[in-house]
Design a protein around this motif. Structure first.
Motif, PDB file in Angstrom:
ATOM      1  N   THR A 232       4.402  -6.280   1.862  1.00 21.56           N
ATOM      2  CA  THR A 232       3.549  -5.112   2.397  1.00 21.56           C
ATOM      3  C   THR A 232       2.231  -5.181   1.395  1.00 21.56           C
ATOM      4  OG1 THR A 232       5.037  -3.394   3.077  1.00 21.56           O
ATOM      5  CG2 THR A 232       2.833  -2.737   2.933  1.00 21.56           C
ATOM      6  N   SER A 234      -1.772  -4.545   0.172  1.00 15.96           N
ATOM      7  CA  SER A 234      -2.747  -3.331  -0.114  1.00 15.96           C
ATOM      8  C   SER A 234      -3.618  -3.050   1.076  1.00 15.96           C
ATOM      9  CB  SER A 234      -3.507  -3.642  -1.276  1.00 15.96           C
ATOM     10  OG  SER A 234      -4.396  -4.990  -1.170  1.00 15.96           O
ATOM     11  N   ASP A 235      -3.725  -3.796   2.144  1.00 16.32           N
ATOM     12  CA  ASP A 235      -4.544  -3.426   3.217  1.00 16.32           C
ATOM     13  C   ASP A 235      -3.542  -2.392   4.304  1.00 16.32           C
ATOM     14  OD1 ASP A 235      -6.662  -4.664   2.358  1.00 16.32           O
ATOM     15  OD2 ASP A 235      -5.984  -6.438   3.505  1.00 16.32           O
ATOM     16  N   GLY A 236      -2.251  -2.403   3.783  1.00 20.70           N
ATOM     17  CA  GLY A 236      -1.521  -1.536   4.703  1.00 20.70           C
ATOM     18  C   GLY A 236      -0.499  -2.723   5.615  1.00 20.70           C
ATOM     19  N   ARG A 237      -0.753  -3.628   5.739  1.00 16.78           N
ATOM     20  CA  ARG A 237      -0.211  -4.718   6.718  1.00 16.78           C
ATOM     21  C   ARG A 237       1.227  -5.078   6.145  1.00 16.78           C
ATOM     22  NH1 ARG A 237      -3.535  -6.247  10.573  1.00 16.78           N
ATOM     23  NH2 ARG A 237      -5.625  -5.771  10.487  1.00 16.78           N
ATOM     24  N   ARG A 238       2.210  -5.057   7.049  1.00 18.29           N
ATOM     25  CA  ARG A 238       3.520  -5.542   6.681  1.00 18.29           C
ATOM     26  C   ARG A 238       3.913  -6.915   7.203  1.00 18.29           C
ATOM     27  NH1 ARG A 238       6.908  -0.702   9.106  1.00 18.29           N
ATOM     28  NH2 ARG A 238       8.923  -1.725   8.053  1.00 18.29           N
ATOM     29  N   TRP A 402       1.952   9.302   1.728  1.00 17.35           N
ATOM     30  CA  TRP A 402       1.653   7.780   1.719  1.00 17.35           C
ATOM     31  C   TRP A 402       2.959   7.113   2.212  1.00 17.35           C
ATOM     32  CZ3 TRP A 402      -2.589   4.823   0.355  1.00 17.35           C
ATOM     33  CH2 TRP A 402      -3.838   5.614  -0.048  1.00 17.35           C
ATOM     34  N   GLN A 403       2.990   5.921   2.763  1.00 18.61           N
ATOM     35  CA  GLN A 403       3.895   5.027   3.134  1.00 18.61           C
ATOM     36  C   GLN A 403       4.069   4.478   1.643  1.00 18.61           C
ATOM     37  OE1 GLN A 403       5.014   1.596   3.131  1.00 18.61           O
ATOM     38  NE2 GLN A 403       6.791   1.977   4.407  1.00 18.61           N
ATOM     39  N   ASP A 405       5.696   1.721   0.429  1.00 17.77           N
ATOM     40  CA  ASP A 405       5.369   0.408   0.047  1.00 17.77           C
ATOM     41  C   ASP A 405       3.861  -0.066   0.083  1.00 17.77           C
ATOM     42  OD1 ASP A 405       8.163  -0.261  -0.170  1.00 17.77           O
ATOM     43  OD2 ASP A 405       8.067  -0.596   1.994  1.00 17.77           O
ATOM     44  N   HIS A 406       3.171   0.748   0.852  1.00 13.51           N
ATOM     45  CA  HIS A 406       1.824   0.435   0.974  1.00 13.51           C
ATOM     46  C   HIS A 406       1.003   1.018  -0.377  1.00 13.51           C
ATOM     47  CE1 HIS A 406      -2.423   1.750   2.909  1.00 13.51           C
ATOM     48  NE2 HIS A 406      -2.513   0.691   2.202  1.00 13.51           N
ATOM     49  N   LEU A 466      -4.328   5.508   7.863  1.00 12.43           N
ATOM     50  CA  LEU A 466      -3.851   4.258   7.235  1.00 12.43           C
ATOM     51  C   LEU A 466      -2.217   4.506   7.510  1.00 12.43           C
ATOM     52  CD1 LEU A 466      -5.371   3.771   3.927  1.00 12.43           C
ATOM     53  CD2 LEU A 466      -5.602   2.519   5.745  1.00 12.43           C
TER      54      LEU A 466
END
Length: 471
Positions: A232, A234-238, A402-403, A405-406, A466
């Motif tokens: 994951t 730092s832009d939040g993409r997995r 927050w998620q 992992d993000h 986010l």
């Protein structure tokens, strides 16, 4: 360093496929003959050229039904496999020598005889080699080895896919194979016939691989290694979302299979104790073998590597600097997670992820920086507050969610420039540093009774959008 690339046939017609299958089958018989005659002590010190000359003199080669270059390359490849098999046995014998004697001179004599294949005259080494080096047999009937000067490549249109022309069963007969790539194979080729198509394996230097790949990105990105997904950022993409499903499914399947194998093993042991050795032997031979298990494990490992490397490629495509957590240390809290969770985490392939980050970044020209992983998934981003972790959610004292992992990826990115927390800082000291920073922030407030959440700036980052964003 050399790496192997694989090109696949594309829209190969049935006639060409049948010719290649027939050729591979006949070369498989050549390979089997090499293993049968020279796969044991009789083959020690025998070179492939010696075998070729011997078969040409006695007429054995006349019955192969393939071109001379084809069976000669097969002999060379089979002898190389036999040599590798013998060297693997030598590694076990070396360990036995170390246990056998403490005399340095005797050890040196035995090691020298083993290295130069003169061990057949030594009774101890012969006994050890017979115990560790079993006579192998050939199971490969689907491969064709083509020398670099025996094939040619061409394209039908500028910028189109490459065609490969390889020798057939008769002289001046070429089998033209359309490939799914615009890169021309080089060097010695290994054609593997599998699943109704042709795999073309060849080696290239790592420098050539770098020039053939698209370059890396220009940004600095933090990544958090996960279980449910590979990374994951730092832009939040997995990236690599199917990793968790693959790990969980395989772990549960292994638990079921191992339980059945344990039951069969118990039955075999009881039968052997009662004197029914025939029944015990049947169970050990037919039900407790390792062939299918090893094949399944190999296929699963290949799938995991494929998913992991694809995920890392997507990250490197946009990053010139990747900041990742250093996970070389073991977990300290796994005993509290339950047996099923611990078992599934035991299959977590974080080592493959680390290998992929290093390999892909090196080939594409990006850099990887490892930072201290302590509390990266428990600290609230843009603050030094320690939140409350519940599953994959991190709850901030200010009420934001927050998620995890993000949040971890953002904290990892910021930790690269943290002067107080180094990769070797103990985790207890990391927690102390974070707590001291939080206390200093609270002490600056005009109202000392204000809550810790009033110092939090994470709400300024549009957390809700986010969190709910799907990729």
């Amino acid at each position: 360093m050399k790496v192997t690339r694989i090109a696949l046939s594309k829209n190969l017609n049935d006639g060409k496929y049948a010719q290649l299958v027939q050729q591979a089958s006949q070369l498989g018989r050549v390979r089997s003959l090499v293993w049968r005659q020279y796969g044991s002590v009789a083959g020690v010190g025998v070179r492939d050229r010696t075998i070729r000359d011997r078969w040409l003199r006695d007429g054995t080669a006349a019955g192969f039904g393939v071109l001379a270059n084809a069976w000669k390359e097969t002999v060379r490849d089979a002898v190389a496999d036999i040599t590798a098999n013998r060297e693997a046995a030598k590694a076990k014998v070396r360990r036995a020598i170390i246990r056998h004697t403490t005399d340095d001179a005797e050890r040196k004599r035995l090691f020298t005889a083993l290295k130069y294949d003169t061990w057949t005259a030594d009774p101890y080494l012969s006994r050890q080699m017979r115990g560790h080096w079993k006579h192998g047999r050939n199971r490969t009937h689907n491969q064709i080895v083509v020398r670099s000067d025996q094939y040619r490549t061409f394209t039908l249109a500028e910028g189109g896919n490459v065609w490969l022309a390889v020798p057939g069963l008769e002289r001046r007969q070429l089998v033209r194979i359309p490939l799914n790539t615009t890169m021309e194979p080089t060097g010695t080729l290994r054609l593997i016939i599998r699943g109704g198509r042709i795999e073309v394996h060849y080696q290239i230097h790592d420098g050539a691989l770098k020039s053939s790949r698209r370059p890396c990105g220009t940004r600095e990105i933090g990544v958090d290694k996960g279980y449910s997904e590979v990374l994951t950022d730092s832009d939040g993409r997995r990236h690599g979302r199917e990793l968790g499903r693959l790990l969980t499914t395989e772990s549960d399947q292994r638990k079921l299979v191992n339980a059945h194998r344990a039951k069969l093993r118990s039955i075999a042991e009881k039968a052997s104790a009662r004197g029914n050795h025939a029944k015990a032997q049947r169970i050990w031979t037919n039900n407790l073998g390792m062939l299918k298990k090893e094949r399944r494990d190999a296929a699963w490992r290949a799938r995991i590597r494929d998913v992991t490397f694809q995920a890392v490629h997507t990250v490197v495509d946009k990053a010139a600097m990747i900041v990742a957590e250093d996970l070389t240390k073991t977990f300290t809290s796994r005993k509290r997670l339950g047996k099923n969770t611990n078992r599934r985490l035991a299959t977590w392939t974080k080592g493959v992820t680390a290998e992929a980050l290093e390999a892909v970044s090196g080939r594409k020209g990006s850099a990887v920086r490892l930072v201290n992983a302590a509390y990266t998934s428990q600290a609230v981003p843009f603050t030094d507050n320690l939140g409350v972790r519940k599953g994959d959610r991190l709850h901030c004292p200010c009420g934001a969610v927050w998620q995890a992992d993000h949040a971890g990826a953002i904290n990892i990115l910021h930790r690269a420039s943290d002067p107080d927390i180094t990769p070797h800082t103990p985790y207890r000291r990391v927690r102390q540093i974070l707590q001291e920073r939080t206390d200093r922030q609270r002490s600056r407030l005009p109202d000392q009774d204000s809550s810790a959440g009033s110092t939090c700036r994470c709400g300024e980052r549009t957390i809700r959008s986010l969190l709910n964003r799907e990729h």
